[in-house]
Design an enzyme around this catalytic site. Sequence first.
Site, short mmCIF file in Angstrom:
data_model
loop_
_atom_site.label_atom_id
_atom_site.label_comp_id
_atom_site.label_asym_id
_atom_site.label_seq_id
_atom_site.Cartn_x
_atom_site.Cartn_y
_atom_site.Cartn_z
N ASP A 9 0.86 -1.18 0.00
CA ASP A 9 0.00 0.00 0.00
C ASP A 9 0.90 1.24 0.00
OD1 ASP A 9 0.79 0.50 2.63
OD2 ASP A 9 -1.21 0.35 3.51
N CYS A 66 2.89 -2.98 4.14
CA CYS A 66 2.10 -1.79 4.41
C CYS A 66 2.90 -0.96 5.42
CB CYS A 66 0.69 -2.14 4.90
SG CYS A 66 0.59 -2.93 6.52
N GLY A 67 2.28 0.01 6.05
CA GLY A 67 3.03 0.88 6.94
C GLY A 67 3.72 0.11 8.06
N THR A 68 2.96 -0.75 8.71
CA THR A 68 3.51 -1.56 9.81
C THR A 68 3.72 -3.02 9.42
OG1 THR A 68 1.29 -2.08 10.52
CG2 THR A 68 2.33 -0.16 11.57
N GLY A 71 -1.54 -4.77 9.20
CA GLY A 71 -2.85 -4.87 8.52
C GLY A 71 -2.80 -5.79 7.31
N HIS A 99 9.79 -23.72 10.40
CA HIS A 99 8.76 -24.31 11.28
C HIS A 99 7.34 -24.04 10.81
CE1 HIS A 99 11.41 -24.91 15.14
NE2 HIS A 99 11.96 -25.42 14.04
N ARG A 110 7.13 1.61 7.46
CA ARG A 110 7.38 2.68 8.44
C ARG A 110 8.04 2.13 9.70
NH1 ARG A 110 1.24 4.75 7.52
NH2 ARG A 110 1.58 5.76 5.50
N ARG A 133 7.49 -33.01 12.68
CA ARG A 133 6.48 -32.58 13.65
C ARG A 133 5.87 -31.23 13.27
NH1 ARG A 133 11.38 -31.22 15.49
NH2 ARG A 133 11.71 -29.27 16.63
N HIS A 134 6.61 -30.45 12.51
CA HIS A 134 6.09 -29.15 12.11
C HIS A 134 4.94 -29.31 11.12
CE1 HIS A 134 9.35 -27.54 14.35
NE2 HIS A 134 10.23 -28.17 13.61
#
Length: 148
Positions: A9, A66-68, A71, A99, A110, A133-134
Amino acid sequence: MAKIVIANDHGAIELAQVFVEYLTKMGYEVNHLGVVSHDSVDYPDMAKLACEEYKKGGYEFGIVCCGTGIGISISANKIQGIRCALPQNAYASSMARKHNNANFIAFGGRINYQEDPCTILDAFMDSEFEGDRHQRRIDKMMALEVGC
Ligand code: RB5
């Protein structure tokens, strides 16, 4: 040629561009579906674009930004078959593959990462799912998609 799909975004234009250039230089075919203008768009739309393209087949994995990274990773994880990791560093990135068999990786444009985001991406690309196992845990994880 190995293919990677990436979408972003307006909060991660520069970071997505860094990845596109980095991967292209490494010889990957990069399908960039993200935005290149700072006009506001909605990250779920970007997640949907990348994940639906990935699900057509032929891609090694996908990247969403995205910014963080929050989202767009949550959005990607709502799409059936997608396991999107949002690693904080190279160690977590590597474990996401080993894993969790993640098929998508998310980043925040950001976010001030303590490691170069390309190093975090490298750790993801250089790691392989360990199975065993994973796999049992992945099977249980994916069963959550259809209700518990
Ligand atoms: C857009 O301003 C921002 O909310 C988005 O890029 C992302 O950070 C959301 O998780």
